[in-house]
Design a protein around this motif. Structure first.
Motif, PDB file in Angstrom:
ATOM      1  N   THR A  31       0.654  -0.915   0.125  1.00 28.16           N
ATOM      2  CA  THR A  31      -0.327   0.613  -0.593  1.00 28.16           C
ATOM      3  C   THR A  31       0.932   1.246   0.229  1.00 28.16           C
ATOM      4  OG1 THR A  31      -1.451  -1.159   1.512  1.00 28.16           O
ATOM      5  CG2 THR A  31      -1.843   1.123   1.713  1.00 28.16           C
ATOM      6  N   SER A  32       2.287   1.107   0.897  1.00 28.53           N
ATOM      7  CA  SER A  32       2.794   2.007   0.725  1.00 28.53           C
ATOM      8  C   SER A  32       3.465   3.030  -0.569  1.00 28.53           C
ATOM      9  CB  SER A  32       3.507   1.819   1.797  1.00 28.53           C
ATOM     10  OG  SER A  32       3.192   2.368   3.288  1.00 28.53           O
ATOM     11  N   ASP A  34       2.954   1.634  -3.581  1.00 31.95           N
ATOM     12  CA  ASP A  34       1.215   2.123  -4.638  1.00 31.95           C
ATOM     13  C   ASP A  34       1.333   4.309  -3.920  1.00 31.95           C
ATOM     14  OD1 ASP A  34       0.971   0.068  -5.405  1.00 31.95           O
ATOM     15  OD2 ASP A  34      -0.935  -0.657  -4.423  1.00 31.95           O
ATOM     16  N   GLU A  35       1.612   4.848  -2.821  1.00 29.41           N
ATOM     17  CA  GLU A  35       0.971   5.987  -2.384  1.00 29.41           C
ATOM     18  C   GLU A  35       2.167   6.437  -3.166  1.00 29.41           C
ATOM     19  OE1 GLU A  35      -1.683   5.969   1.590  1.00 29.41           O
ATOM     20  OE2 GLU A  35       0.602   6.177   2.072  1.00 29.41           O
ATOM     21  N   ASP A  36       3.402   5.747  -3.210  1.00 24.88           N
ATOM     22  CA  ASP A  36       4.793   6.654  -3.243  1.00 24.88           C
ATOM     23  C   ASP A  36       4.996   6.215  -5.057  1.00 24.88           C
ATOM     24  OD1 ASP A  36       6.575   7.986  -2.139  1.00 24.88           O
ATOM     25  OD2 ASP A  36       8.025   6.782  -1.922  1.00 24.88           O
ATOM     26  N   SER A  39       1.335   3.113  -8.667  1.00 19.94           N
ATOM     27  CA  SER A  39       0.242   2.012  -9.376  1.00 19.94           C
ATOM     28  C   SER A  39       1.333   0.955  -8.920  1.00 19.94           C
ATOM     29  CB  SER A  39       0.123   2.214 -10.846  1.00 19.94           C
ATOM     30  OG  SER A  39       1.117   2.479 -11.804  1.00 19.94           O
ATOM     31  N   THR A 125      10.275   4.392   1.708  1.00 20.60           N
ATOM     32  CA  THR A 125       8.815   3.472   2.377  1.00 20.60           C
ATOM     33  C   THR A 125       9.413   2.607   3.398  1.00 20.60           C
ATOM     34  OG1 THR A 125       7.870   3.825   0.258  1.00 20.60           O
ATOM     35  CG2 THR A 125       7.629   1.313   2.214  1.00 20.60           C
TER      36      THR A 125
END
Length: 321
Positions: A31-32, A34-36, A39, A125
């Protein structure tokens, strides 16, 4: 009927530093990233423009301030996920420290060597997660140290960062604290609204016992009178919410006296109402300055939401050699 474990069993089991759930860590890292990166696989427009894919680098992850280390598994997990996204080899990691270690400023956590794209894309991350977990562990260790020798233990709460509960509660364990409950599913906590909805403390406790006999039940009380009512209704795990030290001490003395009068031992079947020891947890208004005074009242636990909702991160860095 399944026997309900009492709070001592729950606390002692949780006091062991159970490992961080790897599936939870993988989800948190995914999830982290994907945020950074935007996708899966995502992109780092700076790194992928300025460094050749085949370039290799070496670097060191180190503490920039004194801390208790927690979350070191996030280093390998983040590097591995980034490497998989980019179809590149995972960097080699040499650990120089372990979770729970007290590191001085400058203390080396790990040494890395591998593809520059992987290391630099993973950098923020892995540092975010390591810094957050180490911050919680460092803060918790101050509370655990302050309680050393008192017989009381510090508990965490559900006041965690959404999505990071597994990591933050693991960090509490690393720091010497205890997880009271992971969520709404593993320990029932009866509060004012539950009592109103059920009609009484006794009704709330009875309904939980009928529906979920395998979970411990705690009742939140704000006065000695409420505590007596809860005990009379069968409660054996009380949270004393914002109660004065004098009131807690008097209540603890009354409860312990009742236990002795019925011949109750550490895990016996005596005690008030004849159904076992009453466990007392203090909450509200707790500080490192007053924690030993509160412990002296005779409570078994004290819960501190600040362990997870207000711990500052630890400053850690990744520097290329």
């Amino acid at each position: 009927m399944t026997r309900v474990p009492h709070p001592e069993e729950v606390a002692l089991a949780a006091a062991t530093i159970a490992p961080l759930d790897r599936a939870a860590l993988a989800r948190i890292v995914r999830t982290s990233l994907d945020e950074d990166l935007g996708s899966d696989p995502g992109r780092d427009v700076t790194t992928q423009s300025t460094i050749a894919p085949e370039a290799r680098v070496a670097g060191v992850v180190a503490a920039r301030e004194d801390c208790v280390l927690a979350g070191i598994d996030a280093i390998e997990e983040t590097l591995a996920q980034v490497a998989e996204r980019l179809s590149l080899p995972a960097p080699h990691v040499t650990r120089e420290a372990s979770d729970g270690d007290r590191l001085p400023a400058g203390g080396v956590v790990a040494r890395l060597e591998g593809p520059g794209h992987v290391v630099l894309i993973a950098e923020r991350t892995l540092l975010n997660l390591l810094s957050r977990a180490s911050g919680v562990a460092t803060h918790t260790r101050r509370w655990a140290d302050a309680l050393e020798g008192t017989g009381a233990r510090v508990l965490d709460t559900r006041k965690t960062t959404p999505g990071l509960r597994e990591l933050e509660k693991y960090a509490v364990r690393v720091g010497g604290g205890t997880n009271k409950r992971m969520g709404l599913f593993d320990c029932a906590m009866v509060k004012d609204n539950h009592i109103v909805a059920a009609g009484s403390v006794a009704a709330a406790i009875a309904r939980i016992g009928e529906r979920f006999p395998d979970v411990p039940v705690q009742v939140e009380v704000e006065s000695p009178a409420q505590a007596r009512e809860a005990i009379a209704a069968g409660a054996r795990f009380l949270m004393l919410d914002n109660m004065s030290a004098d009131a807690m001490a008097a209540l603890a003395a009354e409860v312990r006296s009742g236990e002795r009068g019925s011949g109750e031992g550490e895990s016996g079947e005596g005690g008030p109402g004849g159904t076992g020891k009453v466990w007392l947890e203090a909450t509200g208004g707790l500080t490192l300055a007053n924690v030993r005074d509160v412990a002296a009242t005779g409570v078994d636990f004290m819960s501190v939401g600040a362990l997870t909702h207000s711990s500052p991160i630890v400053d850690l860095g990744l520097d290329l050699a």
